[in-house]
Design an enzyme around this catalytic site. Structure first.
Site, PDB file in Angstrom:
ATOM      1  N   THR A  45      13.820  -4.639   1.531  1.00  0.00           N
ATOM      2  CA  THR A  45      14.802  -5.375   2.321  1.00  0.00           C
ATOM      3  C   THR A  45      15.032  -6.771   1.772  1.00  0.00           C
ATOM      4  OG1 THR A  45      14.040  -4.123   4.242  1.00  0.00           O
ATOM      5  CG2 THR A  45      15.414  -6.036   4.694  1.00  0.00           C
ATOM      6  N   TYR A 133       3.610   2.771  -0.994  1.00  0.00           N
ATOM      7  CA  TYR A 133       4.925   2.791  -0.339  1.00  0.00           C
ATOM      8  C   TYR A 133       5.681   4.016  -0.832  1.00  0.00           C
ATOM      9  CZ  TYR A 133       9.630   0.960   0.905  1.00  0.00           C
ATOM     10  OH  TYR A 133      10.904   0.775   1.388  1.00  0.00           O
ATOM     11  N   LYS A 161       2.693   3.020   3.531  1.00  0.00           N
ATOM     12  CA  LYS A 161       3.957   2.926   4.257  1.00  0.00           C
ATOM     13  C   LYS A 161       4.726   4.207   3.972  1.00  0.00           C
ATOM     14  CE  LYS A 161       8.382   0.481   4.471  1.00  0.00           C
ATOM     15  NZ  LYS A 161       9.209  -0.640   3.940  1.00  0.00           N
ATOM     16  N   ILE A 204       6.398  -1.002   9.396  1.00  0.00           N
ATOM     17  CA  ILE A 204       6.978  -1.979   8.476  1.00  0.00           C
ATOM     18  C   ILE A 204       8.481  -1.852   8.648  1.00  0.00           C
ATOM     19  CG2 ILE A 204       7.190  -2.730   6.083  1.00  0.00           C
ATOM     20  CD1 ILE A 204       4.371  -1.695   5.592  1.00  0.00           C
TER      21      ILE A 204
END
Length: 294
Positions: A45, A133, A161, A204
């Site tokens: 992000t 991730y 994640k 997250i």
């Protein structure tokens, strides 16, 4: 172990595309004031893929300095070159980040053994605890659960994640890793509530950029197993979860931050500003969530 709402922090930019350092510091303060439990700096992000190395480093350092030890800072350090991922993790350690978030190598499509060796090298060479991730929709590289279980045995790999949105996969992860110190975080806001209620440790979150207090309360309730309260909050937030996905992240959330007066109208190519046809969708979702007034 970090639990709760972990914001995947957007990086404010000016209309020119230059990073707005003052706005970044203010945004960190906004999260400190509104219950965010930890911050990811320069994750997906935050647009690190369109930053220079120096900018990437400076974003991590800026967030660490502004947080000043009040909540954990997780540095986004993923790369599709293992040596680069190690270097990013080393730098994050030097400036005081608490952990690193390392995405599966993208574009080059390694095998499961390649993924294992990549993350093993980051864990051994980077000097920070590593959160894996997995976001195959962006990377075209999927860390299978069996590979996660192998990696979870390594000393410096401390969590995952999971942004697949696949709750069956999440259930297997929770069942197999129950009782360990390995943290499981959702990376998909629409399914995060159920992920946490089945035993996940936090989210997250993109949504936490604009609704930090509500996301903190949602995660607190869900991690504690308070099904009724968690679903009550999540129902109110679901239109916002959905609206923040109308175009590729972080396009909608950067528009929302601008709408809230927290950032200028800045994003870097190849990302473009939110299409006009979606402005009302995101604006109405912000109102329904109680983030802005009508």
């Amino acid at each position: 172990m970090i639990t709760g709402s972990i914001v995947a922090l957007a990086t404010p930019m000016k209309a020119s595309g230059e990073i707005d350092w003052e706005a970044l510091r203010r945004l960190v303060g906004f999260h400190l004031d509104n219950g965010t439990d930890a911050i990811v700096a320069a994750g997906t992000t935050g647009e690190p893929t369109t930053m220079s190395f120096a900018e990437h480093f400076d974003v991590i350092r800026c967030v660490v300095e502004e947080v000043a030890g009040r909540i954990p800072v997780i540095a986004g350090t993923g790369a599709n070159a293992t040596s680069e991922a190690v270097e990013l993790a080393r730098y994050a350690r030097e400036v005081g980040a608490d952990l690193c978030l390392s995405v599966a190598p993208y574009y080059n499509k390694p095998t499961q053994e390649g993924l294992y060796q990549h993350f093993k090298a980051v864990a051994e060479g980077g000097g920070l605890p590593v959160i894996l991730y997995n976001v195959p929709g962006r990377t075209c590289s999927d860390i299978y659960n069996e590979t996660v279980f192998r990696l979870a045995e390594l000393e410096n790999i401390v969590g995952l994640k999971d942004a697949t949105g696949n709750l069956e996969r999440a259930e297997e992860l929770v069942d197999r890793l129950k009782g360990s110190d390995f943290a499981l975080y959702s990376g998909d806001d629409p399914t995060a509530c159920d992920f946490m209620l089945m035993g996940g440790h936090g989210d997250i979150s993109v949504c936490a950029n604009v609704a930090p207090r509500a996301m903190h309360e949602l995660c607190e309730a869900a991690v504690a197993g308070d099904d009724e309260r968690a679903h009550q909050i999540n129902t109110r937030l679901m239109p916002l979860h959905t609206a923040l996905g109308v175009e590729a992240n972080p396009i909608p959330v950067k528009w929302a931050l601008h709408r809230m007066g927290l950032a200028e109208q800045g994003i870097r190519l190849p990302m473009t500003w939110l299409s006009d046809k979606y402005h009302s969708t995101v604006s109405e979702a912000l109102q329904l969530a109680g983030v802005t007034e009508g």
